[in-house]
Design a protein around this motif. Sequence first.
Motif, PDB file in Angstrom:
ATOM      1  N   GLY A 187      24.143  33.523  86.458  1.00  0.00           N
ATOM      2  CA  GLY A 187      23.031  34.092  87.197  1.00  0.00           C
ATOM      3  C   GLY A 187      22.843  35.580  87.005  1.00  0.00           C
ATOM      4  N   GLU A 189      22.780  37.187  84.409  1.00  0.00           N
ATOM      5  CA  GLU A 189      22.007  37.493  83.205  1.00  0.00           C
ATOM      6  C   GLU A 189      20.524  37.688  83.512  1.00  0.00           C
ATOM      7  OE1 GLU A 189      22.772  34.424  80.382  1.00  0.00           O
ATOM      8  OE2 GLU A 189      24.911  34.882  80.222  1.00  0.00           O
ATOM      9  N   ARG A 190      20.078  37.218  84.671  1.00  0.00           N
ATOM     10  CA  ARG A 190      18.663  37.315  85.015  1.00  0.00           C
ATOM     11  C   ARG A 190      18.250  38.753  85.282  1.00  0.00           C
ATOM     12  NH1 ARG A 190      14.861  33.417  87.574  1.00  0.00           N
ATOM     13  NH2 ARG A 190      13.188  34.603  88.526  1.00  0.00           N
ATOM     14  N   GLU A 191      18.962  39.459  86.176  1.00  0.00           N
ATOM     15  CA  GLU A 191      18.561  40.828  86.530  1.00  0.00           C
ATOM     16  C   GLU A 191      19.718  41.809  86.544  1.00  0.00           C
ATOM     17  OE1 GLU A 191      16.452  40.647  90.227  1.00  0.00           O
ATOM     18  OE2 GLU A 191      14.559  40.138  89.245  1.00  0.00           O
ATOM     19  N   HIS A 318      15.774  29.985  83.752  1.00  0.00           N
ATOM     20  CA  HIS A 318      15.043  31.142  84.265  1.00  0.00           C
ATOM     21  C   HIS A 318      13.567  30.959  83.922  1.00  0.00           C
ATOM     22  CE1 HIS A 318      18.733  32.924  85.270  1.00  0.00           C
ATOM     23  NE2 HIS A 318      18.986  33.566  84.155  1.00  0.00           N
ATOM     24  N   ASP A 322      10.623  35.587  84.448  1.00  0.00           N
ATOM     25  CA  ASP A 322      11.257  35.863  83.169  1.00  0.00           C
ATOM     26  C   ASP A 322      10.530  35.207  82.003  1.00  0.00           C
ATOM     27  OD1 ASP A 322      14.019  37.076  84.135  1.00  0.00           O
ATOM     28  OD2 ASP A 322      13.524  35.359  85.417  1.00  0.00           O
ATOM     29  N   HIS A 323       9.865  34.084  82.253  1.00  0.00           N
ATOM     30  CA  HIS A 323       9.191  33.370  81.193  1.00  0.00           C
ATOM     31  C   HIS A 323       8.058  34.203  80.618  1.00  0.00           C
ATOM     32  CE1 HIS A 323       7.941  29.727  79.038  1.00  0.00           C
ATOM     33  NE2 HIS A 323       6.707  30.047  79.327  1.00  0.00           N
TER      34      HIS A 323
END
Length: 328
Positions: A187, A189-191, A318, A322-323
């Motif tokens: 998780g 890695e998202r923000e 994600h 993010d997409h």
Amino acid sequence: MDLRHLGRTGLRVSRLGLGTLTWGRDTGEQDAAELLKVFWAAGGTLVDTADVYGDGGAEYLLGRLVGDLVPRAEVVIATKAGSVPDPDRRFDGSRGHLLAALDASLTRLNTDYVDLWQVHAFDPATPLDETLQAVDIAVASGRARYAGVSNFCGWQLAKAATWQLASPGTRTRLASTQMEYSLLQRGVEREVLPAASDLGIGLLPSSPLGRGVLTGKYRQGTAPPESRGASEGLAAFVAPYLDETASRIVDAVTIAADGLAVTPLQVALAWVRDRPGVAAPIVGARTARQLGQALSVEDLSLPDEICRALDDVSAPVHRYPDHDWSAL
């Protein structure tokens, strides 16, 4: 063991850290002493603890051992403050609490300073600038050499680090953030990781072995007698990673380990150790034998094709925002 700079600072730490979560509770002085000796003999320097581990017992044990077993100057002691045993207020980031907690930690650790002092978690009830002022006071007074945070989400980390960077020379740059990170929990890695990378902050992954599940010890569906999963106090900690998704990832790690003639533990630990932005995974071994297995990963580098395969099988989902929606 190789050393890495912690974020964009001059502090260098071993690329594996020794965790002390169970010290003073499940790990007694004799076992802790053996762990510390094995870790230091392998070139390890970073030892991570917190004022609440074992209700202070972990810091007390570490303070008894450092100096007698290993030179204080060769150990990077990292501790945390801010967690409180209050169900109505789990975290206290007030200046008064943090500085009092630091003084108590120094007494238990039997040292004049800690190398890395970390705010254990974000406290929504305290203004962030007050929390960070405590960090600045700790460093300015010499009680802490470097500072970091723990369990801050992306926006909290970015806000804290940006505040500190807004007045260079008078505020303390954040060196690190400690977050759970493994093939079973990506998780960050998202923000968090993108923020940390942009701001020059090193990541210290906790639970890099997926709370022990990535070692493969739970593949038969039952917890080994001495494992965390069989422990009354820690079974609930392990349970979230015993689902079907985790099982597929553990199977992939095991296949990779068989192909490389190493253990699943080594594969999982090498993967997270070499991820971009990672400074040093924190390994919480129960025995010297377990720690030796983790330390043996020093000479292992995973082939690119195995890294890609593990990335694919463990990829988190994600989507928005993010997409890439530009094609729509």
